[in-house]
Design a protein around this motif. Structure first.
Motif, PDB file in Angstrom:
ATOM      1  N   ALA A  74       0.752  -1.224  -0.173  1.00 31.31           N
ATOM      2  CA  ALA A  74      -0.075   0.059  -0.177  1.00 31.31           C
ATOM      3  C   ALA A  74       0.970   1.284   0.033  1.00 31.31           C
ATOM      4  N   ARG A  75       1.904   1.374   0.766  1.00 31.21           N
ATOM      5  CA  ARG A  75       2.790   2.347   0.826  1.00 31.21           C
ATOM      6  C   ARG A  75       3.561   2.596  -0.634  1.00 31.21           C
ATOM      7  N   PHE A  76       4.096   1.548  -1.381  1.00 29.05           N
ATOM      8  CA  PHE A  76       4.457   1.793  -2.769  1.00 29.05           C
ATOM      9  C   PHE A  76       3.431   2.354  -3.658  1.00 29.05           C
ATOM     10  N   GLN A  77       2.180   1.635  -3.558  1.00 31.81           N
ATOM     11  CA  GLN A  77       1.049   2.234  -4.459  1.00 31.81           C
ATOM     12  C   GLN A  77       0.913   3.661  -4.107  1.00 31.81           C
ATOM     13  N   THR A  78       1.018   4.270  -2.848  1.00 31.32           N
ATOM     14  CA  THR A  78       0.811   5.228  -2.718  1.00 31.32           C
ATOM     15  C   THR A  78       1.569   6.450  -3.294  1.00 31.32           C
ATOM     16  N   TRP A  79       2.944   6.104  -3.101  1.00 31.43           N
ATOM     17  CA  TRP A  79       4.075   6.753  -3.470  1.00 31.43           C
ATOM     18  C   TRP A  79       4.110   6.746  -5.184  1.00 31.43           C
ATOM     19  N   GLY A  80       3.885   5.564  -5.750  1.00 31.29           N
ATOM     20  CA  GLY A  80       3.483   5.407  -7.112  1.00 31.29           C
ATOM     21  C   GLY A  80       2.454   6.572  -7.809  1.00 31.29           C
ATOM     22  N   ALA A  81       1.255   6.680  -6.960  1.00 31.23           N
ATOM     23  CA  ALA A  81       0.349   7.288  -7.277  1.00 31.23           C
ATOM     24  C   ALA A  81       0.590   8.898  -7.184  1.00 31.23           C
ATOM     25  N   VAL A  82       1.508   9.182  -6.065  1.00 34.20           N
ATOM     26  CA  VAL A  82       2.007  10.547  -6.086  1.00 34.20           C
ATOM     27  C   VAL A  82       2.754  10.954  -7.144  1.00 34.20           C
ATOM     28  N   ALA A  83       3.821  10.077  -7.553  1.00 39.25           N
ATOM     29  CA  ALA A  83       4.764  10.129  -8.622  1.00 39.25           C
ATOM     30  C   ALA A  83       4.272  10.526  -9.805  1.00 39.25           C
ATOM     31  N   LEU A  84       3.192   9.542 -10.039  1.00 37.56           N
ATOM     32  CA  LEU A  84       2.364   9.661 -11.327  1.00 37.56           C
ATOM     33  C   LEU A  84       1.783  11.114 -11.632  1.00 37.56           C
ATOM     34  N   VAL A  85       1.165  11.803 -10.555  1.00 42.16           N
ATOM     35  CA  VAL A  85       0.505  13.214 -10.717  1.00 42.16           C
ATOM     36  C   VAL A  85       1.819  14.105 -10.601  1.00 42.16           C
ATOM     37  N   THR A  86       2.834  14.038  -9.779  1.00 39.68           N
ATOM     38  CA  THR A  86       3.869  14.963  -9.642  1.00 39.68           C
ATOM     39  C   THR A  86       4.945  15.182 -10.633  1.00 39.68           C
ATOM     40  N   PHE A  87       5.210  13.958 -11.203  1.00 47.10           N
ATOM     41  CA  PHE A  87       6.243  14.186 -12.317  1.00 47.10           C
ATOM     42  C   PHE A  87       5.758  15.026 -13.430  1.00 47.10           C
ATOM     43  N   PRO A  88       4.603  14.603 -13.999  1.00 47.07           N
ATOM     44  CA  PRO A  88       4.311  15.336 -15.147  1.00 47.07           C
ATOM     45  C   PRO A  88       4.279  16.831 -14.863  1.00 47.07           C
ATOM     46  N   ILE A  89       3.747  17.250 -13.571  1.00 48.85           N
ATOM     47  CA  ILE A  89       3.769  18.772 -13.226  1.00 48.85           C
ATOM     48  C   ILE A  89       4.855  19.218 -13.447  1.00 48.85           C
ATOM     49  N   MET A  90       5.854  18.509 -12.491  1.00 51.48           N
ATOM     50  CA  MET A  90       7.314  19.010 -12.488  1.00 51.48           C
ATOM     51  C   MET A  90       8.052  19.152 -13.853  1.00 51.48           C
ATOM     52  N   ILE A  91       7.806  18.194 -14.880  1.00 53.95           N
ATOM     53  CA  ILE A  91       8.388  18.424 -15.907  1.00 53.95           C
ATOM     54  C   ILE A  91       7.565  19.552 -16.738  1.00 53.95           C
ATOM     55  N   ASN A  92       6.308  19.494 -16.756  1.00 52.36           N
ATOM     56  CA  ASN A  92       5.678  20.580 -17.313  1.00 52.36           C
ATOM     57  C   ASN A  92       6.200  22.209 -16.750  1.00 52.36           C
ATOM     58  N   ILE A  93       6.297  22.289 -15.741  1.00 53.32           N
ATOM     59  CA  ILE A  93       7.236  23.500 -15.185  1.00 53.32           C
ATOM     60  C   ILE A  93       8.691  23.682 -15.600  1.00 53.32           C
ATOM     61  N   ILE A  94       9.366  22.936 -15.758  1.00 55.31           N
ATOM     62  CA  ILE A  94      10.799  22.850 -16.118  1.00 55.31           C
ATOM     63  C   ILE A  94      10.755  23.188 -17.516  1.00 55.31           C
ATOM     64  N   MET A  95       9.807  22.564 -18.290  1.00 59.08           N
ATOM     65  CA  MET A  95       9.934  22.870 -19.757  1.00 59.08           C
ATOM     66  C   MET A  95       9.303  24.306 -20.128  1.00 59.08           C
ATOM     67  N   ARG A  96       8.557  24.838 -19.215  1.00 59.69           N
ATOM     68  CA  ARG A  96       8.182  26.326 -19.284  1.00 59.69           C
ATOM     69  C   ARG A  96       9.633  27.234 -19.243  1.00 59.69           C
ATOM     70  N   PHE A  97      10.412  26.846 -18.189  1.00 60.33           N
ATOM     71  CA  PHE A  97      11.512  27.758 -18.146  1.00 60.33           C
ATOM     72  C   PHE A  97      12.569  27.471 -19.351  1.00 60.33           C
ATOM     73  N   VAL A  98      12.481  26.454 -19.915  1.00 63.18           N
ATOM     74  CA  VAL A  98      13.681  26.078 -20.836  1.00 63.18           C
ATOM     75  C   VAL A  98      13.400  26.761 -22.365  1.00 63.18           C
TER      76      VAL A  98
END
Length: 74
Positions: free
Chosen positions: A50-74
């Protein structure tokens, strides 16, 4: 025609039967203790999954947002 069984034979049979029952109950007790330990391990594994699934869900939502923010600065 009947069997000639005296009290000593009955006591011997009873003692053997009693010893077998003690062995069976002892074995069952060991099996129950082992199953309790296994159930505890399964519970811990379920928590870890359950802990791994939670971290996976958080990463699934967070990584695209972070990549989108980084791409706006580049």
């Amino acid at each position: 025609m009947g069997m000639d069984v005296d009290n000593q034979d009955i006591r011997t049979i009873y003692a053997r039967h009693d010893e077998r029952l003690r062995n069976i109950y002892s074995t069952l007790n060991r099996i129950e203790k082992h199953l309790e330990r296994l159930n505890g391990k399964v519970s811990n594994h379920d928590t870890d999954i359950a802990r791994f699934q939670t971290w996976g869900a958080v990463a699934l939502v967070t990584f695209p947002i972070m990549i989108n923010i980084i791409m706006r600065f580049v």
